[in-house]
Write a protein that holds these residues in place. Structure first.
Motif, PDB file in Angstrom:
ATOM      1  N   TRP A 218       0.825  -1.216   0.000  1.00 47.69           N
ATOM      2  CA  TRP A 218       0.000   0.000   0.000  1.00 47.69           C
ATOM      3  C   TRP A 218       0.856   1.261   0.000  1.00 47.69           C
ATOM      4  CZ3 TRP A 218      -4.596   0.273  -1.749  1.00 47.69           C
ATOM      5  CH2 TRP A 218      -5.474  -0.811  -1.622  1.00 47.69           C
ATOM      6  N   CYS A 219       2.032   1.190   0.619  1.00 47.83           N
ATOM      7  CA  CYS A 219       2.943   2.349   0.587  1.00 47.83           C
ATOM      8  C   CYS A 219       3.440   2.622  -0.835  1.00 47.83           C
ATOM      9  CB  CYS A 219       4.140   2.115   1.510  1.00 47.83           C
ATOM     10  SG  CYS A 219       3.764   2.286   3.265  1.00 47.83           S
ATOM     11  N   LEU A 220       3.520   1.568  -1.646  1.00 54.81           N
ATOM     12  CA  LEU A 220       3.966   1.741  -3.031  1.00 54.81           C
ATOM     13  C   LEU A 220       2.837   2.161  -3.968  1.00 54.81           C
ATOM     14  CD1 LEU A 220       6.396  -1.299  -3.501  1.00 54.81           C
ATOM     15  CD2 LEU A 220       7.008   1.121  -3.242  1.00 54.81           C
ATOM     16  N   ALA A 221       1.583   1.996  -3.551  1.00 52.17           N
ATOM     17  CA  ALA A 221       0.450   2.287  -4.432  1.00 52.17           C
ATOM     18  C   ALA A 221       0.443   3.726  -4.967  1.00 52.17           C
ATOM     19  CB  ALA A 221      -0.864   1.958  -3.730  1.00 52.17           C
ATOM     20  N   PRO A 222       0.665   4.759  -4.116  1.00 48.81           N
ATOM     21  CA  PRO A 222       0.693   6.125  -4.669  1.00 48.81           C
ATOM     22  C   PRO A 222       1.838   6.337  -5.656  1.00 48.81           C
ATOM     23  CG  PRO A 222       0.551   6.178  -2.262  1.00 48.81           C
ATOM     24  CD  PRO A 222       0.809   4.761  -2.656  1.00 48.81           C
ATOM     25  N   TYR A 223       2.944   5.659  -5.406  1.00 52.31           N
ATOM     26  CA  TYR A 223       4.111   5.742  -6.293  1.00 52.31           C
ATOM     27  C   TYR A 223       3.776   5.167  -7.671  1.00 52.31           C
ATOM     28  CZ  TYR A 223       8.989   4.750  -7.776  1.00 52.31           C
ATOM     29  OH  TYR A 223      10.182   4.662  -8.454  1.00 52.31           O
TER      30      TYR A 223
END
Length: 199
Positions: A151-156
Motif C-alpha cells: 500500500w505504501c507503493l500504491a501512490p508511487y
C-alpha cells in the motif's frame, strides 16, 4: 520472473534500518534533482509542449520527496517482515523484492538526466515504462510479504503511470526531439535555450 540477484541488490543494512531505507531514495533523488540544475530543468519543462493536466513545476519536489519516503519505508517494512518469516517462500519473495526495488530505484534515478540533461525523450519514455512495470511487479511481490508495504507503493505506482503519460505526451507533442526547441542566443526566448511553448 526476476529472482534475487545479490550483485544487483542494495546491501541488507540499507533495508534493516528505517532511517537508512527512507533517507537513501530521498537523498539520491535530491542529489539527481540538483545535479540537473533545477532552474534549467524548470525552464525546459515550461518551454516544451506538454499534454493536458501537466502540473506546475513547483509540485514535483514535494511530491517526489513524499514518494521517495514512502518507497523507502515500504522497503524497510517488507524486508524486516519477510526476512524474519519462518516460511522459505516469504523469505525468497522478500529477497526477490529487494532486487526489484534496487532495479526500480536505478531506473527512477536515470529518468531525469535522460529527459532534462540529455534531452532524450524516447529513451526517457522507455525508461519510465520499464520503471512503472518493474514497480508494479514489485508491489505485487511485496504484497505477498507485507500488505502495508504494498500500500505504501500504491501512490508511487499511480504517480508513475501519470508521469509516463506526461513523458510520452511531451515527447510526442515535441516530435521526440527537444533539440528542435533550441534558439540562438539573444533570440525571442532570451535567458532560455528553448522556445517558450506556454499558452
Amino acid at each position: 520472473m526476476t529472482t534475487h540477484i545479490p550483485s544487483l541488490t542494495l546491501p541488507a543494512f540499507l533495508f534493516d534500518s528505517a532511517a537508512a531505507s527512507i533517507l537513501l531514495p530521498v537523498a539520491a533523488g535530491t542529489a539527481i534533482g540538483f545535479s540537473t540544475r533545477p532552474k534549467q530543468t524548470q525552464t525546459t519543462y515550461l518551454a516544451l509542449r506538454q499534454p493536458p493536466l501537466r502540473p506546475p513545476p513547483q509540485v514535483f519536489g514535494p511530491v517526489w520527496t513524499a514518494l521517495y519516503g514512502l518507497m523507502g519505508y515500504a522497503a524497510y517494512r517488507a524486508w524486516n517482515t519477510g526476512m524474519t518469516s519462518f516460511d522459505p517462500r516469504t523469505v525468497a519473495l522478500t529477497k526477490q523484492g529487494a532486487t526489484l526495488y534496487t532495479l526500480q530505484l536505478a531506473l527512477n534515478l536515470v529518468w531525469m538526466p535522460l529527459f532534462f540533461a540529455y534531452r532524450r525523450p524516447i529513451e526517457a519514455t522507455v525508461d519510465i515504462v520499464a520503471l512503472t512495470a518493474t514497480t508494479g511487479y514489485l508491489t505485487y511481490v511485496w504484497a505477498q510479504v507485507d500488505e502495508a508495504a504494498a500500500w505504501c507503493l500504491a501512490p508511487y505506482v499511480a504517480w508513475l503511470a501519470f508521469a509516463t503519460y506526461l513523458s510520452a505526451g511531451a515527447g510526442y507533442l515535441n516530435n521526440w526531439d527537444f533539440a528542435a526547441k533550441e534558439m540562438p542566443k539573444g533570440g525571442k526566448g532570451k535567458g532560455t535555450k528553448f522556445v517558450d511553448e506556454r499558452p
